[in-house]
Design an enzyme around this catalytic site. Structure first.
Site, PDB file in Angstrom:
ATOM      1  N   HIS A  42      -0.663  -5.740  11.589  1.00 50.15           N
ATOM      2  CA  HIS A  42      -0.938  -4.326  11.851  1.00 50.15           C
ATOM      3  C   HIS A  42       0.044  -3.790  12.888  1.00 50.15           C
ATOM      4  O   HIS A  42       0.072  -4.225  14.033  1.00 50.15           O
ATOM      5  CB  HIS A  42      -2.363  -4.054  12.327  1.00 50.15           C
ATOM      6  CG  HIS A  42      -2.738  -2.596  12.147  1.00 50.15           C
ATOM      7  ND1 HIS A  42      -3.108  -2.072  10.926  1.00 50.15           N
ATOM      8  CD2 HIS A  42      -2.760  -1.556  13.001  1.00 50.15           C
ATOM      9  CE1 HIS A  42      -3.360  -0.781  11.053  1.00 50.15           C
ATOM     10  NE2 HIS A  42      -3.148  -0.442  12.302  1.00 50.15           N
ATOM     11  N   GLU A  54      -7.310  -6.758   0.516  1.00 47.98           N
ATOM     12  CA  GLU A  54      -8.086  -6.236   1.635  1.00 47.98           C
ATOM     13  C   GLU A  54      -9.133  -5.267   1.101  1.00 47.98           C
ATOM     14  O   GLU A  54      -8.832  -4.435   0.240  1.00 47.98           O
ATOM     15  CB  GLU A  54      -7.180  -5.514   2.629  1.00 47.98           C
ATOM     16  CG  GLU A  54      -6.129  -6.409   3.261  1.00 47.98           C
ATOM     17  CD  GLU A  54      -5.203  -5.656   4.192  1.00 47.98           C
ATOM     18  OE1 GLU A  54      -4.601  -6.306   5.069  1.00 47.98           O
ATOM     19  OE2 GLU A  54      -5.072  -4.422   4.034  1.00 47.98           O
ATOM     20  N   GLY A  80       3.659  -4.127   6.161  1.00 49.05           N
ATOM     21  CA  GLY A  80       3.861  -3.231   5.038  1.00 49.05           C
ATOM     22  C   GLY A  80       4.643  -1.984   5.358  1.00 49.05           C
ATOM     23  O   GLY A  80       5.775  -1.812   4.910  1.00 49.05           O
ATOM     24  N   ARG A 120       3.154  12.439  -5.234  1.00 47.31           N
ATOM     25  CA  ARG A 120       3.595  13.396  -6.252  1.00 47.31           C
ATOM     26  C   ARG A 120       2.868  13.223  -7.585  1.00 47.31           C
ATOM     27  O   ARG A 120       3.219  13.857  -8.567  1.00 47.31           O
ATOM     28  CB  ARG A 120       5.111  13.269  -6.469  1.00 47.31           C
ATOM     29  CG  ARG A 120       5.952  13.730  -5.300  1.00 47.31           C
ATOM     30  CD  ARG A 120       5.826  15.217  -5.026  1.00 47.31           C
ATOM     31  NE  ARG A 120       6.352  16.012  -6.125  1.00 47.31           N
ATOM     32  CZ  ARG A 120       7.612  16.429  -6.206  1.00 47.31           C
ATOM     33  NH1 ARG A 120       8.472  16.129  -5.238  1.00 47.31           N
ATOM     34  NH2 ARG A 120       8.018  17.149  -7.232  1.00 47.31           N
ATOM     35  N   ARG A 137      -8.956   0.680  -0.941  1.00 47.69           N
ATOM     36  CA  ARG A 137      -9.876   1.461  -0.120  1.00 47.69           C
ATOM     37  C   ARG A 137     -10.926   2.141  -0.996  1.00 47.69           C
ATOM     38  O   ARG A 137     -10.705   2.382  -2.178  1.00 47.69           O
ATOM     39  CB  ARG A 137      -9.115   2.505   0.684  1.00 47.69           C
ATOM     40  CG  ARG A 137      -8.146   1.920   1.711  1.00 47.69           C
ATOM     41  CD  ARG A 137      -7.508   3.026   2.537  1.00 47.69           C
ATOM     42  NE  ARG A 137      -8.488   3.665   3.391  1.00 47.69           N
ATOM     43  CZ  ARG A 137      -8.628   3.422   4.705  1.00 47.69           C
ATOM     44  NH1 ARG A 137      -7.831   2.558   5.303  1.00 47.69           N
ATOM     45  NH2 ARG A 137      -9.551   4.052   5.405  1.00 47.69           N
ATOM     46  N   ASP A 144       0.814  -1.224   0.000  1.00 44.63           N
ATOM     47  CA  ASP A 144       0.000   0.000   0.000  1.00 44.63           C
ATOM     48  C   ASP A 144       0.843   1.268   0.000  1.00 44.63           C
ATOM     49  O   ASP A 144       0.558   2.230  -0.723  1.00 44.63           O
ATOM     50  CB  ASP A 144      -0.922   0.038   1.219  1.00 44.63           C
ATOM     51  CG  ASP A 144      -2.031  -0.988   1.163  1.00 44.63           C
ATOM     52  OD1 ASP A 144      -2.201  -1.637   0.113  1.00 44.63           O
ATOM     53  OD2 ASP A 144      -2.734  -1.154   2.185  1.00 44.63           O
ATOM     54  N   HIS A 158      -4.581  -3.161  -0.124  1.00 45.31           N
ATOM     55  CA  HIS A 158      -5.892  -2.715   0.354  1.00 45.31           C
ATOM     56  C   HIS A 158      -6.477  -1.730  -0.647  1.00 45.31           C
ATOM     57  O   HIS A 158      -5.965  -0.628  -0.809  1.00 45.31           O
ATOM     58  CB  HIS A 158      -5.730  -2.061   1.730  1.00 45.31           C
ATOM     59  CG  HIS A 158      -7.021  -1.661   2.368  1.00 45.31           C
ATOM     60  ND1 HIS A 158      -7.075  -1.144   3.652  1.00 45.31           N
ATOM     61  CD2 HIS A 158      -8.304  -1.684   1.934  1.00 45.31           C
ATOM     62  CE1 HIS A 158      -8.334  -0.879   3.960  1.00 45.31           C
ATOM     63  NE2 HIS A 158      -9.101  -1.190   2.930  1.00 45.31           N
TER      64      HIS A 158
END
Length: 260
Positions: free
Chosen positions: A199, A78, A221, A26, A53, A17, A51
């Site tokens: 996590h 995810e 990550g 950028r 999102r 991610d 993930h």
């Protein structure tokens, strides 16, 4: 230095991610999260986690679609429990989908999915994904009721949220949170679940969690992306300088990374 990468001992899922976060900061096309994923596989990652999102703040739909056929290992996608995300997952068909809670205002996922409180919705999502041939994982807190609910709704895998362990500020708090995770692992196994975790894990707090024999896989990550800034930094600086000098002198610096 010897790196132990014995297959089957414990799996490492590299979350890409924040490679995408750096790219998007950028508005460039680099660093390419696809390339990061493929290089992670070469370096010994057992799967790639990403993930998608709802706000697409890092990973984009195109990243998921481009990466899926290129992976030699597994894709662990995810996503939140929304019809849009479930339909995307069923279209792309990653090997694994981990259902997570999601709030637009959060910086990162702040807690586990409330499976017990959203049982019908979670159960329906599990059935839709399973029908598409996707293994379902639920990202939950190490809580007995949530673990029991995860098993009851048909998910074969849980990922225990280790954020409270990672954020512990005192030795006593750390011990309490570690015990919570360890008990959660035992509870998951008693329910016949595959137990993963992740996590907030990094290079100095992962060891106790990785030592828990019941954990199949850890997904990490941000810490890996952050560490790469330093362990790869000098080489990156040297190569850039060499490219600049070669250009000034009219010589060629090959893409392989060594001066001609």
């Amino acid at each position: 230095m010897i790196f132990h990468a014995n297959p089957g001992v414990i799996d490492l899922g590299i979350n890409i991610d924040h490679v995408a976060t750096l790219r998007n900061a950028r508005g460039t096309v680099y660093p390419d999260p696809i390339e990061a994923a493929l290089q992670a596989e070469e370096a010994g990652a057992d799967l790639i986690t990403l993930h998608l999102r709802e706000d697409r703040r890092h990973i984009r739909d195109a990243d998921v679609r481009a990466l899926r056929p290129q992976l030699a290992t597994r894709m662990n996608l995810e996503c939140a429990i929304t019809q849009e995300m479930l339909d995307i997952a069923c279209e792309i068909r990653p090997q694994d989908v981990c259902l997570v809670p999601e709030r637009r205002e959060e910086v990162t996922t702040e807690g586990g999915l409330d499976v017990a409180g959203r049982f019908g919705q979670v159960s329906s999502a599990c059935k839709q994904l399973a029908a598409a041939g996707i293994r379902v994982s639920l990202f939950i807190d190490a809580d007995a009721d949530q673990i029991a609910a995860a098993a009851a709704c048909g998910a074969p895998v849980i990922e225990l949220h280790t954020g409270r362990y990672a954020d512990a500020h005192t030795p006593d708090e750390l011990a309490i949170e570690f015990r919570r995770v360890a008990d959660g692992v035992d509870a998951g196994i008693r329910h016949g679940l595959v137990v993963n975790a992740g996590h907030g894990l990094h290079y100095t707090n992962v060891q106790p969690i990785a030592a828990l024999a019941g954990i199949k896989e850890l997904n990490i990550g941000h810490a890996v992306v952050a560490h790469a800034v330093f362990v790869g930094w000098q080489n990156a600086v040297r190569e850039m300088k060499a490219i600049m000098v070669a250009a000034r002198l009219g010589t060629r610096y090959p893409a392989a990374g060594k001066p001609a």
